[in-house]
Structure formats: structure tokens, C-alpha cells
Design an enzyme around this catalytic site. Structure first.
Site, PDB file in Angstrom:
ATOM      1  N   ASP A   1       0.850  -1.183   0.000  1.00 30.02           N
ATOM      2  CA  ASP A   1       0.000   0.000   0.000  1.00 30.02           C
ATOM      3  C   ASP A   1       0.894   1.245   0.000  1.00 30.02           C
ATOM      4  OD1 ASP A   1      -1.801   1.986   0.484  1.00 30.02           O
ATOM      5  OD2 ASP A   1      -2.334   1.319   2.511  1.00 30.02           O
TER       6      ASP A   1
ATOM      7  N   TYR B   1     -15.812  17.254 -12.345  1.00 32.95           N
ATOM      8  CA  TYR B   1     -14.379  17.035 -12.148  1.00 32.95           C
ATOM      9  C   TYR B   1     -13.690  18.245 -11.493  1.00 32.95           C
ATOM     10  CZ  TYR B   1      -9.951  14.805 -12.355  1.00 32.95           C
ATOM     11  OH  TYR B   1      -8.771  14.223 -11.950  1.00 32.95           O
TER      12      TYR B   1
HETATM   13  N1  LIG Z   1      -6.959   8.935 -16.783  1.00 33.66           N
HETATM   14  C1  LIG Z   1      -7.093  10.208 -17.011  1.00 33.66           C
HETATM   15  O1  LIG Z   1      -7.893  10.635 -17.849  1.00 33.66           O
HETATM   16  C2  LIG Z   1      -6.237  11.189 -16.256  1.00 33.66           C
HETATM   17  C3  LIG Z   1      -6.076  12.484 -16.782  1.00 33.66           C
HETATM   18  C4  LIG Z   1      -5.268  13.387 -16.102  1.00 33.66           C
HETATM   19  C5  LIG Z   1      -4.673  13.014 -14.910  1.00 33.66           C
HETATM   20  N2  LIG Z   1      -4.864  11.754 -14.416  1.00 33.66           N
HETATM   21  C6  LIG Z   1      -4.202  11.434 -13.131  1.00 33.66           C
HETATM   22  O2  LIG Z   1      -3.183  10.483 -13.343  1.00 33.66           O
HETATM   23  C7  LIG Z   1      -2.926   9.817 -12.103  1.00 33.66           C
HETATM   24  C8  LIG Z   1      -2.927   8.319 -12.360  1.00 33.66           C
HETATM   25  O3  LIG Z   1      -4.203   7.922 -12.769  1.00 33.66           O
HETATM   26  P1  LIG Z   1      -4.483   6.852 -13.919  1.00 33.66           P
HETATM   27  O4  LIG Z   1      -5.629   7.382 -14.693  1.00 33.66           O
HETATM   28  O5  LIG Z   1      -3.213   6.500 -14.605  1.00 33.66           O
HETATM   29  O6  LIG Z   1      -5.044   5.660 -13.026  1.00 33.66           O
HETATM   30  P2  LIG Z   1      -4.802   4.101 -12.961  1.00 33.66           P
HETATM   31  O7  LIG Z   1      -5.958   3.565 -12.199  1.00 33.66           O
HETATM   32  O8  LIG Z   1      -4.510   3.504 -14.285  1.00 33.66           O
HETATM   33  O9  LIG Z   1      -3.464   3.979 -12.097  1.00 33.66           O
HETATM   34  C9  LIG Z   1      -3.420   4.140 -10.722  1.00 33.66           C
HETATM   35  C10 LIG Z   1      -2.180   3.499 -10.139  1.00 33.66           C
HETATM   36  O10 LIG Z   1      -2.229   3.657  -8.718  1.00 33.66           O
HETATM   37  C11 LIG Z   1      -1.886   2.419  -8.099  1.00 33.66           C
HETATM   38  N3  LIG Z   1      -2.487   2.384  -6.775  1.00 33.66           N
HETATM   39  C12 LIG Z   1      -3.749   2.698  -6.416  1.00 33.66           C
HETATM   40  N4  LIG Z   1      -3.901   2.607  -5.078  1.00 33.66           N
HETATM   41  C13 LIG Z   1      -2.702   2.233  -4.592  1.00 33.66           C
HETATM   42  C14 LIG Z   1      -2.217   1.980  -3.290  1.00 33.66           C
HETATM   43  N5  LIG Z   1      -2.982   2.102  -2.208  1.00 33.66           N
HETATM   44  N6  LIG Z   1      -0.929   1.604  -3.166  1.00 33.66           N
HETATM   45  C15 LIG Z   1      -0.122   1.470  -4.249  1.00 33.66           C
HETATM   46  N7  LIG Z   1      -0.516   1.728  -5.499  1.00 33.66           N
HETATM   47  C16 LIG Z   1      -1.797   2.095  -5.668  1.00 33.66           C
HETATM   48  C17 LIG Z   1      -2.418   1.360  -9.062  1.00 33.66           C
HETATM   49  O11 LIG Z   1      -1.764   0.133  -8.826  1.00 33.66           O
HETATM   50  C18 LIG Z   1      -2.039   1.998 -10.398  1.00 33.66           C
HETATM   51  O12 LIG Z   1      -0.691   1.698 -10.686  1.00 33.66           O
HETATM   52  C19 LIG Z   1      -4.025  10.265 -11.131  1.00 33.66           C
HETATM   53  O13 LIG Z   1      -3.521  11.301 -10.345  1.00 33.66           O
HETATM   54  C20 LIG Z   1      -5.090  10.807 -12.073  1.00 33.66           C
HETATM   55  O14 LIG Z   1      -5.930  11.747 -11.456  1.00 33.66           O
HETATM   56  C21 LIG Z   1      -5.600  10.827 -15.068  1.00 33.66           C
END
Ligand SMILES: NC(=O)c1ccc[n+]([C@@H]2O[C@H](COP(=O)([O-])OP(=O)(O)OC[C@H]3O[C@@H](n4cnc5c(N)ncnc54)[C@H](O)[C@@H]3O)[C@@H](O)[C@H]2O)c1
Length: 414
Positions: free
Chosen positions: A128, A252
Site C-alpha cells: 500500500d 471534475y
Molecule cells: N486517466 C485520465 O484521464 C487522467 C487524466 C489526467 C490526470 N490523471 C491522473 O493520473 C494519475 C494516475 O491515474 P491513472 O488514470 O493513470 O489511473 P490508474 O488507475 O490507471 O493507475 C493508478 C495506479 O495507482 C496504483 N495504486 C492505487 N492505489 C494504490 C495503493 N494504495 N498503493 C499502491 N498503489 C496504488 C495502481 O496500482 C495503479 O498503478 C491520477 O492522479 C489521475 O488523477 C488521469
């Protein structure tokens, strides 16, 4: 990596026949993942980076939240684009004879195998990210294997967090603030477009969302890494934010998650001030909206992304995680000199999404879209396909009728 080396990775040298894995969905999540499909998806991202010019970038990289989405893309980009050694932190999830592991687990197994074949050091810390124990294990590993890191990517997206100090658990919500918000949404499995009304978040829900998705844990990581002297003097650290369009604003950017992003952005400025004294830097990167496990959980957003994909594909400017991340590293972060930032100090890689002509087209689609015309007006089919690809399904070259062993080991994991 060839398909036959996936086989070696996934099945080991002994022939095992365990299960035929098909997608199973519950709401917006897919509860199964396909190891060979995930490996093929990772390889596709590696191939993309290797088809591009080499990046003069970081050499030792820590990615927190490394197994899917932007974090995985950052790990692949730095490893295969800049020949960096990487440490990935993500939640553990092993498969068994009856159950598949998470897509993130299979992605990481495939990444590590490919990195090692390429002669790169790569290690996984599973735990975690919010826990002190995970931070301690990571620091120990960096000390032993890499000495110091010169890039820290914080890309955790989570629905809840247990505070390591107090033991209290916080939940994040995706709600508007102040008043209810009604807009169109789509069930991306069926194409049904309906109106959804989201009730506003309470003050307590807003506080909890900020506690989970704001900058506290990013700051805690940087403080712990700094105190342990495992950051290089000129370290760069980044985390990801989102702004998006008028359509998604109420749910959002002006909603509960937007408050968390405000906090994350303020944290970047604070960290930047602290790191600057030794030549380091901290940035929030505002990225484009795209299909990830996290974004598919947000009401209204999948319909917006389907409309955006249609528009950006037609204009020849569509990007997924890997294209965004490669452009971030080559055109912004490691382009030489200080990267351009906006008035709030943020790096913007959402520039194409927010182009006036793109947004005007998306609004036009939005006003007309119904269940009857959704597959013509938007790229919902592309959205649906990419969603399943996140879990290793619907991927070219993968035999989905073959028996596979769901119990895959991540080579260098602690
Ligand atoms: N997807 C989009 O459209 C988008 C756009 C802009 C910004 N973001 C931002 O990018 C960032 C990543 O999001 P994403 O879309 O790539 O999501 P995602 O769900 O693909 O990735 C999330 C990651 O967090 C890890 N994770 C979650 N909880 C955890 C924990 N307790 N301990 C360890 N690891 C943990 C998961 O294993 C995964 O690797 C976020 O801050 C999100 O807000 C996403």
C-alpha cells in the site's frame, strides 16, 4: 519481447494448463485480466517508445502507482526511452489456479521481464503506497540497488486511503460541490445514453477526497526519501492533474476531485520550493483525459472521452497514455532548460485536448448525442475496446481460447 518469450514468462518452462480467461464485468470494472494480453499491451507501449528517438533523461527512477495508466507509461518511457533503472510501487495481487491477478500485476511482470532482457535494472515493491512500511521497503531497496533516484513519479489513483499515523480510513468521492449536477452519461457496455443527477458532496466527503487524492502522500514520500538521502540533488518529481472541458467541469475540476487536484497542485509548488535549494524541481503535469481504470469510474467522463477520442482521431492528434508520456518527457521535462509552465506553475500536456477547435467539436457532438446515434457521433466502440485492453482482452495476436496459468510471478518483487 516475442510472443514466445511471453510464454516463457507466463507459463514457465513446464507446460501448465489451467484456465481459459474471459472478461467478466461488474459495473465499470472488469474482474478478470488476461496475462498474455497484458504482456502484449505492455510490449506495444515498449515498441512505441523504442520507435522514437532516445531520451536524454533520468537514470534511476521511482514510480509510485506504477502498474497501470500514466504510472506504467512513465515507467516504460523512462526505461525504454532513457535506459533508466526503475523501481515500481503498486498494490500486490497474485493469481491462483481459480482467480486471475490484476491487470497491473500482469503488466508489471511483463515489464520486468522485458526490462531485464534489455539489461536494465528493475524492481517492484508491492504494498500500500500510503503505508509507512511500503515507503521504508522502497527506501531500503533504493539504497541497496540504486543508491539514489533522480526522478520520482507519483501516480497513485485510489478510492480510499488508510492514514498510516491515525489508522483512519478516508474515501474519495466523485461528486459536484454546492448543488446537484445533471448531465448525460453513457453505459459504455450497452451504448445507452441517459441523464444522471449527481448529488453534491458533503464537507466531510470533500475533506476525505482531498485526504485520498490530494498531495499529502506525495509530500510524505518526498519527505521520507529526502530524509533517507536517496534523492539526487537535482531530483525531479512529478504528479498528474486534470482540468478538462466545460462539460465535465462540475463533476471534475469544480467537484470534490477538483479540490483534491487543487491540493495536489499546491503541494507541487511547496515541494518545488523545498527541492530548489539543491537544484531539484517538482511539477504537476496536467494531462489529457483518456481511458484508464480510474477515469472509467467517473460518471459523465466516459461519454466525454468517447466524444474527445472521435474528434482527436479525426484531427490526427489522438494520444493514449504512452504517447502523452513520451511527449511529456521529450517536449517538456527533458527538452533542455526549464519546461514551460502555465500561470499556476503547471506543465500542460493537455494542450491538444483543450484546443478551441477540439472543444467546439466535442460540444457539438455532446449536444446531439443519444443512444440512437452514439456509435456514429462518438468513438464509444474505441472506448469500449480500450477499456477491455486495459485488462488484456481484445488484443491482437493473443489466443483467448488457449489455457493459461493465471499464477504469474513478478521476477524482482519484494
Ligand atoms: N486517466 C485520465 O484521464 C487522467 C487524466 C489526467 C490526470 N490523471 C491522473 O493520473 C494519475 C494516475 O491515474 P491513472 O488514470 O493513470 O489511473 P490508474 O488507475 O490507471 O493507475 C493508478 C495506479 O495507482 C496504483 N495504486 C492505487 N492505489 C494504490 C495503493 N494504495 N498503493 C499502491 N498503489 C496504488 C495502481 O496500482 C495503479 O498503478 C491520477 O492522479 C489521475 O488523477 C488521469
Amino acid at each position: 519481447m516475442s510472443i514466445s518469450s511471453y510464454d516463457a514468462l507466463l507459463f514457465g518452462s513446464e507446460e501448465k494448463s489451467n484456465m481459459i480467461i474471459k472478461p467478466r464485468t461488474r459495473g465499470f470494472i472488469c474482474t478478470t485480466s488476461h496475462p498474455a494480453g497484458c504482456a502484449a499491451q505492455v510490449q506495444k507501449q515498449i515498441d512505441y517508445v523504442q520507435s522514437k528517438p532516445v531520451i536524454e533523461g533520468p537514470k534511476n527512477v521511482l514510480v509510485i502507482g506504477a502498474s497501470t495508466g500514466y504510472g506504467l507509461a512513465a515507467r516504460i518511457t523512462t526505461a525504454f526511452g532513457a535506459k533508466a533503472n526503475t523501481v515500481g510501487v503498486y498494490r500486490p495481487s497474485s493469481g491462483s489456479e481459480k482467480r486471475t491477478a490484476s491487470a497491473g500485476w500482469y503488466n508489471s511482470a511483463a515489464f520486468e521481464q522485458a526490462a531485464q532482457e534489455a539489461g536494465l535494472k528493475s524492481y517492484s515493491v508491492t504494498g500500500d503506497a500510503f503505508a509507512k512500511e511500503t515507503k521504508d521497503k522502497t527506501i531500503q531497496l533504493i539504497k541497496e540497488k540504486l543508491g539514489k533516484v533522480d526522478l520520482v513519479v507519483y501516480s497513485v489513483a485510489s478510492a480510499r486511503k488508510t492514514d498510516p499515523e491515525t489508522g483512519e480510513t478516508y474515501n474519495s468521492v466523485l461528486k459536484p460541490i454546492g448543488k446537484p449536477f445533471t448531465n448525460k452519461t453513457v453505459n459504455f457496455h450497452t451504448g445507452e445514453v441517459t441523464d444522471i443527477t449527481l448529488e453534491p458532496a458533503t464537507e466531510q466527503e470533500i475533506r476525505e477526497t482531498v485526504a485520498v487524492m490530494g498531495g499529502d502522500d506525495w509530500e510524505a514520500w518526498i519527505e521520507a526519501l529526502r530524509a533517507a538521502e536517496v534523492l539526487s540533488e537535482d531530483v525531479t518529481t512529478i504528479s498528474f492533474s486534470y482540468i478538462g472541458s466545460e462539460i465535465t467541469k462540475a463533476v471534475y475540476r469544480e467537484g470534490s476531485i477538483g479540490r483534491a487536484k487543487d491540493h495536489l497542485e499546491a503541494t507541487a509548488l511547496k515541494l518545488n520550493d523545498e527541492l530548489q535549494s539543491t537544484g531539484g524541481r517538482a511539477y504537476v503535469v496536467v494531462s489529457k483525459g483518456l481511458v484508464t481504470q480510474s477515469s472509467s469510474a467517473i460518471p459523465i467522463v466516459p461519454l466525454y472521452i468517447s466524444s474527445l477520442y472521435k474528434t482527436m482521431k479525426e484531427k490526427g492528434i489522438h494520444e493514449g497514455c504512452i504517447e502523452q508520456t513520451y511527449r511529456l518527457f521529450t517536449d517538456r521535462l527533458y527538452a533542455g532548460g526549464e519546461p514551460p509552465v502555465d500561470e499556476a506553475g503547471r506543465i500542460r500536456i493537455d494542450d491538444w485536448e483543450l484546443r478551441e477547435d477540439v472543444q467546439a467539436e466535442v460540444v457539438k457532438i455532446w449536444d446531439q448525442v443519444t443512444s440512437d446515434n452514439i456509435y456514429d457521433l462518438t468513438d464509444l466502440e474505441g472506448y469500449r475496446k480500450e477499456f477491455f485492453q486495459l485488462f488484456g482482452f481484445e488484443t491482437e495476436g493473443v489466443d483467448y481460447d488457449a489455457d493459461v496459468d493465471p499464477d504469474v510471478k513478478v521476477p524482482n518483487s519484494i
